[in-house]
Write a protein that holds these residues in place. Structure first.
Motif, PDB file in Angstrom:
ATOM      1  N   VAL A  16       0.844  -1.189   0.000  1.00  0.00           N
ATOM      2  CA  VAL A  16       0.000   0.000   0.000  1.00  0.00           C
ATOM      3  C   VAL A  16       0.882   1.242   0.000  1.00  0.00           C
ATOM      4  O   VAL A  16       2.065   1.189   0.320  1.00  0.00           O
ATOM      5  N   ILE A  17       0.286   2.361  -0.366  1.00  0.00           N
ATOM      6  CA  ILE A  17       0.958   3.655  -0.306  1.00  0.00           C
ATOM      7  C   ILE A  17       0.281   4.466   0.781  1.00  0.00           C
ATOM      8  O   ILE A  17      -0.935   4.657   0.756  1.00  0.00           O
ATOM      9  N   LEU A  18       1.058   4.882   1.757  1.00  0.00           N
ATOM     10  CA  LEU A  18       0.547   5.686   2.855  1.00  0.00           C
ATOM     11  C   LEU A  18       0.894   7.134   2.556  1.00  0.00           C
ATOM     12  O   LEU A  18       2.063   7.456   2.292  1.00  0.00           O
ATOM     13  N   GLU A  24      -0.215  23.208   7.451  1.00  0.00           N
ATOM     14  CA  GLU A  24       0.941  23.944   6.927  1.00  0.00           C
ATOM     15  C   GLU A  24       1.626  23.187   5.787  1.00  0.00           C
ATOM     16  O   GLU A  24       2.851  23.140   5.702  1.00  0.00           O
ATOM     17  N   ALA A  25       0.818  22.571   4.927  1.00  0.00           N
ATOM     18  CA  ALA A  25       1.290  21.860   3.728  1.00  0.00           C
ATOM     19  C   ALA A  25       2.194  20.673   4.045  1.00  0.00           C
ATOM     20  O   ALA A  25       3.006  20.260   3.225  1.00  0.00           O
ATOM     21  N   PHE A  26       2.064  20.093   5.248  1.00  0.00           N
ATOM     22  CA  PHE A  26       2.848  18.909   5.592  1.00  0.00           C
ATOM     23  C   PHE A  26       2.417  17.748   4.702  1.00  0.00           C
ATOM     24  O   PHE A  26       1.223  17.511   4.488  1.00  0.00           O
ATOM     25  N   PHE A  27       3.391  17.008   4.187  1.00  0.00           N
ATOM     26  CA  PHE A  27       3.111  15.853   3.328  1.00  0.00           C
ATOM     27  C   PHE A  27       4.249  14.862   3.426  1.00  0.00           C
ATOM     28  O   PHE A  27       5.422  15.246   3.412  1.00  0.00           O
ATOM     29  N   GLN A  28       3.909  13.594   3.562  1.00  0.00           N
ATOM     30  CA  GLN A  28       4.901  12.539   3.423  1.00  0.00           C
ATOM     31  C   GLN A  28       4.213  11.320   2.830  1.00  0.00           C
ATOM     32  O   GLN A  28       3.013  11.123   2.998  1.00  0.00           O
ATOM     33  N   GLU A  29       5.000  10.540   2.119  1.00  0.00           N
ATOM     34  CA  GLU A  29       4.454   9.380   1.419  1.00  0.00           C
ATOM     35  C   GLU A  29       5.429   8.232   1.571  1.00  0.00           C
ATOM     36  O   GLU A  29       6.650   8.431   1.525  1.00  0.00           O
ATOM     37  N   LYS A  30       4.892   7.027   1.730  1.00  0.00           N
ATOM     38  CA  LYS A  30       5.743   5.856   1.958  1.00  0.00           C
ATOM     39  C   LYS A  30       5.042   4.628   1.409  1.00  0.00           C
ATOM     40  O   LYS A  30       3.844   4.443   1.620  1.00  0.00           O
ATOM     41  N   VAL A  31       5.796   3.788   0.718  1.00  0.00           N
ATOM     42  CA  VAL A  31       5.296   2.476   0.327  1.00  0.00           C
ATOM     43  C   VAL A  31       5.481   1.558   1.533  1.00  0.00           C
ATOM     44  O   VAL A  31       6.571   1.476   2.103  1.00  0.00           O
ATOM     45  N   VAL A  32       4.402   0.887   1.925  1.00  0.00           N
ATOM     46  CA  VAL A  32       4.450  -0.021   3.069  1.00  0.00           C
ATOM     47  C   VAL A  32       4.130  -1.424   2.549  1.00  0.00           C
ATOM     48  O   VAL A  32       3.058  -1.662   1.998  1.00  0.00           O
ATOM     49  N   PHE A  33       5.068  -2.327   2.724  1.00  0.00           N
ATOM     50  CA  PHE A  33       4.929  -3.681   2.207  1.00  0.00           C
ATOM     51  C   PHE A  33       4.000  -4.520   3.078  1.00  0.00           C
ATOM     52  O   PHE A  33       3.735  -4.164   4.232  1.00  0.00           O
ATOM     53  N   ASP A  37       5.481  -2.794   9.459  1.00  0.00           N
ATOM     54  CA  ASP A  37       5.123  -1.689  10.349  1.00  0.00           C
ATOM     55  C   ASP A  37       5.916  -0.462   9.915  1.00  0.00           C
ATOM     56  O   ASP A  37       7.079  -0.582   9.526  1.00  0.00           O
ATOM     57  N   TRP A  38       5.284   0.699   9.990  1.00  0.00           N
ATOM     58  CA  TRP A  38       5.999   1.935   9.702  1.00  0.00           C
ATOM     59  C   TRP A  38       5.756   2.924  10.825  1.00  0.00           C
ATOM     60  O   TRP A  38       4.628   3.291  11.131  1.00  0.00           O
ATOM     61  N   LEU A  39       6.834   3.354  11.451  1.00  0.00           N
ATOM     62  CA  LEU A  39       6.812   4.332  12.527  1.00  0.00           C
ATOM     63  C   LEU A  39       7.141   5.687  11.915  1.00  0.00           C
ATOM     64  O   LEU A  39       8.133   5.818  11.197  1.00  0.00           O
ATOM     65  N   PHE A  40       6.294   6.687  12.135  1.00  0.00           N
ATOM     66  CA  PHE A  40       6.518   7.984  11.517  1.00  0.00           C
ATOM     67  C   PHE A  40       6.038   9.097  12.432  1.00  0.00           C
ATOM     68  O   PHE A  40       5.288   8.886  13.364  1.00  0.00           O
ATOM     69  N   ARG A  41       6.522  10.308  12.129  1.00  0.00           N
ATOM     70  CA  ARG A  41       6.147  11.502  12.894  1.00  0.00           C
ATOM     71  C   ARG A  41       5.354  12.429  11.996  1.00  0.00           C
ATOM     72  O   ARG A  41       5.669  12.576  10.812  1.00  0.00           O
TER      73      ARG A  41
END
Length: 78
Positions: A16-18, A24-33, A37-41
């Motif tokens: 999936v793509i998270l 304030e235009a915050f954006f991040q994108e990550k491919v999660v297999f 697990d994906w730990l993010f701020r």
């Protein structure tokens, strides 16, 4: 800007793509297999959209408030 520590667990058998969207235009994108697990701020009041690729192109699977993915304070140490 203050941030929260969140955990997303991909319990599906597909990649999936998270996409995390915040103030304030915050954006991040990550491919999660699968089963990863994906730990993010991210900033408070962010939204997490989960996407996959279907037969007709990109398909949104879910939209989650990042606050629902927060780690307990005693686990999320800096």
């Amino acid at each position: 800007m203050s941030t929260n520590t969140c955990l997303y667990r991909n319990t599906s058998s597909q990649m999936v793509i998270l996409r995390c969207l915040g103030p304030e235009a915050f954006f991040q994108e990550k491919v999660v297999f699968p089963f990863e697990d994906w730990l993010f701020r991210c900033p408070p009041h962010s939204r997490v959209d989960i996407w996959t690729h279907g037969l007709t192109g990109a398909e949104q699977l879910d939209s989650i408030d990042a606050d629902d993915l927060l780690l307990p304070a005693e686990v999320a140490t800096d």
